[in-house]
Design an enzyme around this catalytic site. Structure first.
Site, PDB file in Angstrom:
ATOM      1  N   ASP A 183       0.849  -1.194   0.000  1.00  0.00           N
ATOM      2  CA  ASP A 183       0.000   0.000   0.000  1.00  0.00           C
ATOM      3  C   ASP A 183       0.883   1.242   0.000  1.00  0.00           C
ATOM      4  O   ASP A 183       2.077   1.170   0.302  1.00  0.00           O
ATOM      5  CB  ASP A 183      -0.953   0.030   1.204  1.00  0.00           C
ATOM      6  CG  ASP A 183      -0.225   0.126   2.535  1.00  0.00           C
ATOM      7  OD1 ASP A 183       0.842  -0.518   2.686  1.00  0.00           O
ATOM      8  OD2 ASP A 183      -0.694   0.855   3.430  1.00  0.00           O
ATOM      9  N   GLU A 186      -0.027  -0.835   5.922  1.00  0.00           N
ATOM     10  CA  GLU A 186       1.052  -0.265   6.729  1.00  0.00           C
ATOM     11  C   GLU A 186       0.920   1.237   6.847  1.00  0.00           C
ATOM     12  O   GLU A 186       1.151   1.810   7.900  1.00  0.00           O
ATOM     13  CB  GLU A 186       2.417  -0.621   6.113  1.00  0.00           C
ATOM     14  CG  GLU A 186       3.590  -0.452   7.072  1.00  0.00           C
ATOM     15  CD  GLU A 186       4.204   0.937   7.086  1.00  0.00           C
ATOM     16  OE1 GLU A 186       5.033   1.193   7.953  1.00  0.00           O
ATOM     17  OE2 GLU A 186       3.843   1.788   6.252  1.00  0.00           O
TER      18      GLU A 186
HETATM   19  N1  BES Z   1       8.882   3.241   5.364  1.00  0.00           N
HETATM   20  C1  BES Z   1       8.256   3.994   6.377  1.00  0.00           C
HETATM   21  C2  BES Z   1       8.994   3.961   7.708  1.00  0.00           C
HETATM   22  C3  BES Z   1      10.335   4.632   7.696  1.00  0.00           C
HETATM   23  C4  BES Z   1      10.521   5.837   7.075  1.00  0.00           C
HETATM   24  C5  BES Z   1      11.365   4.063   8.378  1.00  0.00           C
HETATM   25  C6  BES Z   1      11.767   6.433   7.100  1.00  0.00           C
HETATM   26  C7  BES Z   1      12.601   4.673   8.421  1.00  0.00           C
HETATM   27  C8  BES Z   1      12.804   5.861   7.763  1.00  0.00           C
HETATM   28  C9  BES Z   1       6.872   3.444   6.621  1.00  0.00           C
HETATM   29  O1  BES Z   1       6.186   3.086   5.471  1.00  0.00           O
HETATM   30  C10 BES Z   1       6.059   4.514   7.296  1.00  0.00           C
HETATM   31  O2  BES Z   1       5.879   5.570   6.772  1.00  0.00           O
HETATM   32  N2  BES Z   1       5.566   4.223   8.477  1.00  0.00           N
HETATM   33  C11 BES Z   1       4.705   5.098   9.190  1.00  0.00           C
HETATM   34  C12 BES Z   1       4.154   4.274  10.317  1.00  0.00           C
HETATM   35  C13 BES Z   1       2.985   4.857  11.020  1.00  0.00           C
HETATM   36  C14 BES Z   1       1.802   4.993  10.100  1.00  0.00           C
HETATM   37  C15 BES Z   1       2.646   3.997  12.218  1.00  0.00           C
HETATM   38  C16 BES Z   1       5.462   6.303   9.721  1.00  0.00           C
HETATM   39  O3  BES Z   1       6.640   6.187  10.112  1.00  0.00           O
HETATM   40  O4  BES Z   1       4.881   7.372   9.741  1.00  0.00           O
HETATM   41 ZN    ZN Z   2       7.037   2.066   4.201  1.00  0.00          ZN
END
Ligand code: BES
Ligand code: ZN
Length: 458
Positions: free
Chosen positions: A88, A153
């Protein structure tokens, strides 16, 4: 392994074209309007896995978007790697700021531009293509592979924990691997050793029972936007320290010894500020930028609304004002406990002129990964073989809640082997993924599976 690497090289252009097909599907999980597209992306991933020659791939229904589960079991003597990723994507808004349409992938200067190109379709696809490279060359896959690729996610993974709990046996593995993080900097390969957690809430203040004429009522009836702005401004003190009582309780902030190590990492503060055109940083008590964005908790307003937003002027005293507020958490902070503390703070600070509505939207736990686990060295060696450089170990500030869930529910350690860059503009307009990094990722994963398996036979 050699023939798998050769297959990956020979088929690189085909891999890119296939990734472009996946990127054309607007699988935006947060917006119900796109549910059919989200499903289409899941079906696409299942079909691609089956084409690659995997023994089993299926679409698993949940109460929300489907989860793709796949496995290729070679032998019980071999270790099992569980790959997690997500198909997604975030909404592309603000759409006007894209130089090319978000779901019409294009390559410019060696970068593939599209929503999801880096986060996470492009990165999870490196795992699919590594697997294909083994399976299509008749090379025995060096280990057993399981794949869990979810479709929620970006909207809080609400159906993932129930799925993991219901499929513990099926998901059992020796290690989890995720490519959904960034490298330290361009040309600086790295392995991520920690991620922040997340607590996300929405608050709404209601003042008068309807929008009012600000000349007739203003001065006596409190304006909810004014009240909300006053509350928000009190959430940080002058040193940018978060004021919610108990917010930092138990938070494992960096120790002096950790900081000494951390400061040796080549983080370029000037380049960081320049990349976003901001004159200076504002960190909690003046801590370093690198520490502040990776290993320290935060509280940020992500959206705010109320009153008149259209063209021209309207003299309204609005009835409602609201805000979305998220907090990034570090180990030792529990998302639900933090939400309770923030709720208590809003309840006791909301003036009697307002009615408060406070909702907990979603959360995820922070993690530190075990850097001594056997798969870590295999990942570091694979990266070094491909890039000629020893990877750095550093924490990152984003959140991937499943990492803590894997540890808590399955006892699994995770290796965070990401190939993004902060400049890839994930969640922003003009998201991209460098094709050099797509290639580097595939080469690294093919080698990682081989190194890990040869060192960890059961
Ligand atoms: N890929 C990201 C997480 C990420 C971004 C890890 C940059 C390390 C560096 C992931 O898809 C994401 O955006 N996660 C969300 C999680 C939230 C919705 C609980 C986030 O970090 O905002
Ligand atoms: Zn991600």
């Amino acid at each position: 392994m050699t023939s798998a690497l050769a297959y990956a090289e020979a088929n690189f252009d085909k891999f890119v074209a296939q990734l472009e097909d996946l990127l054309r599907i607007p699988s935006i999980s947060t917006d119900p309007k796109y549910a059919p597209d989200v499903r289409r992306a899941a079906e696409w991933v299942v079909a691609d896995l089956l084409d690659a020659g995997i023994k089993h791939a299926e679409l698993c229904e949940t109460d929300g978007h489907p989860i793709v589960y796949a496995e290729h079991i070679v032998s019980s003597d071999l270790p099992t790697v569980l790959v997690y990723g997500h198909y997604d994507v975030q909404p592309p808004d603000p759409i006007d700021l894209w130089d090319s349409p978000p779901f019409e992938p294009v390559i410019r200067n060696g970068d593939l531009y599209a929503r999801g190109s880096c986060d996470d379709k492009g990165q999870v696809f490196m795992h699919l293509k590594s697997l294909e490279s083994y399976l299509q060359t008749g090379t025995e896959l060096p280990c057993n592979i399981k794949m869990l690729i979810e479709g929620e996610e970006e909207s809080g993974s609400v159906n993932l924990v129930p799925f993991i709990n219901a499929n513990k046996e099926r998901l059992s593995a020796d290690v989890a691997v995720i490519s959904d993080t960034a490298m330290f900097a361009e040309g600086v390969p790295s392995i991520t050793t920690g991620l922040r957690g997340m607590a996300y809430v929405q608050v709404e203040l209601t003042g008068p029972n309807r929008d009012l004429h600000s000349g007739v009522y203003g001065g006596a009836i409190e304006n909810p936007i004014n009240a909300l702005a006053r509350l928000i401004s009190k959430l940080h003190d002058k040193d940018h320290h978060i004021t919610v009582p108990g917010f930092y309780d138990g938070a494992q902030l960096m120790t002096e010894a950790e900081l000494v190590e951390y400061k040796k990492l080549p983080f370029d503060e000037t380049a960081f500020l320049k990349s976003v055109d901001v004159a200076s940083a504002r960190t909690d008590g003046g801590i370093s930028i690198h520490q502040a964005i990776t290993a320290h908790p935060t509280l940020d307003v992500n959206g705010i609304w109320g009153g008149y937003q259209g063209a021209g002027a309207k003299t309204v005293l609005p009835s409602i004002a609201g805000a979305k507020i998220s907090m990034r958490l570090v180990p030792g902070q529990d998302p639900d406990a933090i939400v309770d503390k923030l709720r208590d703070w809003f309840v006791s600070n909301t003036p009697p002129t307002m009615k408060l509505k406070f909702e907990n939207l979603h959360g995820g736990k922070p993690v530190l990964v075990d850097t001594d686990q056997p798969a870590m060295q295999a990942a570091a060696d694979a990266m070094e073989q491909v890039t000629g450089k020893k990877p750095l170990f550093s924490r990152e500030g984003g959140s991937i809640p499943v990492v803590a869930d894997f540890k808590d529910l399955l006892g699994l350690d995770t290796v965070l082997m990401g190939f993004g860059l902060n400049s890839d503009a994930i969640h922003s307009p003009n998201e991209k993924f460098g094709l050099d990094r797509f290639r580097m990722g595939i080469g690294t994963i093919i080698r990682f599976l081989d190194l890990y398996a040869s060192r960890n036979r059961n």
